[in-house]
Design a protein around this motif. Structure first.
Motif, PDB file in Angstrom:
ATOM      1  N   VAL A 292     -58.209 -41.265  51.793  1.00 56.67           N
ATOM      2  CA  VAL A 292     -58.970 -41.805  52.916  1.00 56.67           C
ATOM      3  C   VAL A 292     -60.460 -41.742  52.600  1.00 56.67           C
ATOM      4  N   ALA A 293     -61.122 -42.891  52.706  1.00 57.65           N
ATOM      5  CA  ALA A 293     -62.565 -42.987  52.499  1.00 57.65           C
ATOM      6  C   ALA A 293     -63.228 -43.264  53.842  1.00 57.65           C
ATOM      7  N   ASN A 294     -64.402 -42.703  54.018  1.00 56.95           N
ATOM      8  CA  ASN A 294     -65.214 -42.950  55.211  1.00 56.95           C
ATOM      9  C   ASN A 294     -66.314 -43.939  54.864  1.00 56.95           C
ATOM     10  N   VAL A 295     -66.583 -44.861  55.771  1.00 59.50           N
ATOM     11  CA  VAL A 295     -67.733 -45.743  55.600  1.00 59.50           C
ATOM     12  C   VAL A 295     -68.952 -44.936  56.047  1.00 59.50           C
ATOM     13  N   THR A 296     -69.874 -44.708  55.111  1.00 58.16           N
ATOM     14  CA  THR A 296     -71.060 -43.909  55.414  1.00 58.16           C
ATOM     15  C   THR A 296     -72.267 -44.772  55.751  1.00 58.16           C
ATOM     16  N   ILE A 297     -72.298 -45.991  55.222  1.00 58.71           N
ATOM     17  CA  ILE A 297     -73.321 -46.982  55.579  1.00 58.71           C
ATOM     18  C   ILE A 297     -72.591 -48.307  55.733  1.00 58.71           C
ATOM     19  N   ALA A 298     -72.614 -48.856  56.932  1.00 59.54           N
ATOM     20  CA  ALA A 298     -71.896 -50.104  57.217  1.00 59.54           C
ATOM     21  C   ALA A 298     -72.851 -51.290  57.250  1.00 59.54           C
ATOM     22  N   ASP A 299     -72.260 -52.458  57.061  1.00 57.68           N
ATOM     23  CA  ASP A 299     -72.938 -53.724  57.315  1.00 57.68           C
ATOM     24  C   ASP A 299     -74.218 -53.943  56.514  1.00 57.68           C
ATOM     25  N   VAL A 300     -74.129 -53.774  55.209  1.00 54.90           N
ATOM     26  CA  VAL A 300     -75.249 -54.100  54.335  1.00 54.90           C
ATOM     27  C   VAL A 300     -75.031 -55.561  53.934  1.00 54.90           C
ATOM     28  N   ILE A 301     -75.717 -56.451  54.630  1.00 58.22           N
ATOM     29  CA  ILE A 301     -75.503 -57.892  54.493  1.00 58.22           C
ATOM     30  C   ILE A 301     -76.027 -58.389  53.141  1.00 58.22           C
ATOM     31  N   GLN A 302     -75.239 -59.248  52.501  1.00 53.00           N
ATOM     32  CA  GLN A 302     -75.553 -59.843  51.207  1.00 53.00           C
ATOM     33  C   GLN A 302     -75.497 -61.359  51.345  1.00 53.00           C
ATOM     34  N   SER A 303     -76.060 -62.072  50.395  1.00 51.02           N
ATOM     35  CA  SER A 303     -75.986 -63.535  50.459  1.00 51.02           C
ATOM     36  C   SER A 303     -74.559 -64.022  50.290  1.00 51.02           C
ATOM     37  N   ASN A 304     -73.693 -63.219  49.670  1.00 50.65           N
ATOM     38  CA  ASN A 304     -72.310 -63.635  49.446  1.00 50.65           C
ATOM     39  C   ASN A 304     -71.296 -62.675  50.085  1.00 50.65           C
ATOM     40  N   GLY A 305     -71.721 -61.980  51.130  1.00 59.66           N
ATOM     41  CA  GLY A 305     -70.786 -61.107  51.838  1.00 59.66           C
ATOM     42  C   GLY A 305     -71.463 -59.910  52.448  1.00 59.66           C
ATOM     43  N   VAL A 306     -70.763 -58.779  52.356  1.00 56.94           N
ATOM     44  CA  VAL A 306     -71.254 -57.542  52.967  1.00 56.94           C
ATOM     45  C   VAL A 306     -70.768 -56.364  52.127  1.00 56.94           C
ATOM     46  N   ILE A 307     -71.585 -55.329  52.074  1.00 60.30           N
ATOM     47  CA  ILE A 307     -71.203 -54.075  51.429  1.00 60.30           C
ATOM     48  C   ILE A 307     -71.073 -53.014  52.512  1.00 60.30           C
ATOM     49  N   HIS A 308     -70.013 -52.212  52.404  1.00 62.73           N
ATOM     50  CA  HIS A 308     -69.881 -50.983  53.189  1.00 62.73           C
ATOM     51  C   HIS A 308     -69.857 -49.854  52.162  1.00 62.73           C
ATOM     52  N   VAL A 309     -70.785 -48.926  52.266  1.00 53.85           N
ATOM     53  CA  VAL A 309     -70.833 -47.786  51.349  1.00 53.85           C
ATOM     54  C   VAL A 309     -69.763 -46.791  51.781  1.00 53.85           C
ATOM     55  N   ILE A 310     -68.981 -46.294  50.813  1.00 57.14           N
ATOM     56  CA  ILE A 310     -67.912 -45.350  51.123  1.00 57.14           C
ATOM     57  C   ILE A 310     -68.050 -44.090  50.267  1.00 57.14           C
ATOM     58  N   ASP A 311     -67.361 -43.023  50.717  1.00 59.45           N
ATOM     59  CA  ASP A 311     -67.504 -41.717  50.091  1.00 59.45           C
ATOM     60  C   ASP A 311     -66.339 -41.314  49.182  1.00 59.45           C
ATOM     61  N   LYS A 312     -65.436 -42.244  48.884  1.00 59.47           N
ATOM     62  CA  LYS A 312     -64.281 -41.930  48.042  1.00 59.47           C
ATOM     63  C   LYS A 312     -63.891 -43.182  47.258  1.00 59.47           C
ATOM     64  N   VAL A 313     -63.400 -42.971  46.049  1.00 56.89           N
ATOM     65  CA  VAL A 313     -62.876 -44.091  45.260  1.00 56.89           C
ATOM     66  C   VAL A 313     -61.469 -44.393  45.771  1.00 56.89           C
ATOM     67  N   LEU A 314     -61.217 -45.661  46.082  1.00 58.87           N
ATOM     68  CA  LEU A 314     -59.903 -46.093  46.560  1.00 58.87           C
ATOM     69  C   LEU A 314     -59.008 -46.352  45.358  1.00 58.87           C
ATOM     70  N   LEU A 315     -57.772 -45.895  45.441  1.00 59.11           N
ATOM     71  CA  LEU A 315     -56.862 -46.034  44.307  1.00 59.11           C
ATOM     72  C   LEU A 315     -55.616 -46.827  44.675  1.00 59.11           C
ATOM     73  N   PRO A 316     -55.201 -47.712  43.777  1.00 55.44           N
ATOM     74  CA  PRO A 316     -53.951 -48.441  44.007  1.00 55.44           C
ATOM     75  C   PRO A 316     -52.764 -47.535  43.726  1.00 55.44           C
ATOM     76  N   LYS A 317     -51.615 -47.935  44.220  1.00 55.07           N
ATOM     77  CA  LYS A 317     -50.385 -47.224  43.897  1.00 55.07           C
ATOM     78  C   LYS A 317     -50.123 -47.453  42.416  1.00 55.07           C
ATOM     79  N   MET A 318     -49.932 -46.411  41.681  1.00 55.93           N
ATOM     80  CA  MET A 318     -49.727 -46.545  40.228  1.00 55.93           C
ATOM     81  C   MET A 318     -48.266 -46.345  39.888  1.00 55.93           C
TER      82      MET A 318
END
Length: 187
Positions: free
Chosen positions: A161-187
């Motif tokens: 589980v990652a928390n969004v620590t900074i939300a809604d950083v608007i970009q010309s091609n989308g948005v960034i949400h800063v998170i505190d954990k690396v998300l991992l796929p099922k391996m």
């Protein structure tokens, strides 16, 4: 067409209409003490953040720079350096090796949603879905987005589980949400 694909299409349409209608956003938050500019793309902003040097190095090693400079729209869930540091010793170094490019690419593209989803959009989708909204990423992973008391969390396929620590950083091609954990796929 899968339900999640329909939801992403609906979300993209809704956001496009909002953009055309001229919905104003507050000034972009600073990331890593650096200003983020709405007229710059995800890569051009990310490279200026001292909190995202590991992410930028990983994106470069995976060959994803051009993709993330593309038109989008993208929602990038951007782990800070400390999130990468929290991985088991040697993990980042191993992933950055050329022979592990496919695995690195999979992990990184599991941090990218092929739509622009602001925190308010995520909150509404989660509320409409009974508290948790499932999304598919560019990497083919599933993430579960949850909003509670103004906080957004993301659960990955491995149960992290990652928390969004900074939300809604608007970009010309989308948005960034800063998170505190690396998300991992099922391996």
């Amino acid at each position: 067409m899968k339900l999640s694909t329909l939801r992403l299409f609906a979300l993209s349409t809704m956001l496009s209409i909002s953009a055309i209608a001229g919905v104003a956003h507050a000034e972009n938050p600073m990331v890593g003490g650096m200003p983020m500019y709405e007229n710059k793309d995800i890569i051009d902003n990310a490279v200026t953040s001292p909190d995202h040097t590991t992410l930028v190095a990983a994106v470069q090693a995976a060959g994803l720079v051009d993709a993330l400079k593309g038109d989008g729209p993208f929602t990038v869930l951007a782990p800070v350096n400390a999130a990468f540091d929290a991985l088991p010793a040697g993990t980042v170094e191993s992933l950055l090796k050329p022979e592990n490019k496919d695995q690195l690419t999979k992990i990184l593209t599991c941090h990218v949603i092929p739509a622009k989803a602001l925190a308010a959009d995520i909150s509404k989708m989660a509320m409409d879905d009974g508290g948790t909204h499932e999304v598919d990423t560019l990497g083919g992973c599933k993430l579960w987005l949850k909003a509670d008391n103004g906080m957004v969390t993301i659960t990955d396929e491995a149960g992290g589980v990652a928390n969004v620590t900074i939300a809604d950083v608007i970009q010309s091609n989308g948005v960034i949400h800063v998170i505190d954990k690396v998300l991992l796929p099922k391996m």
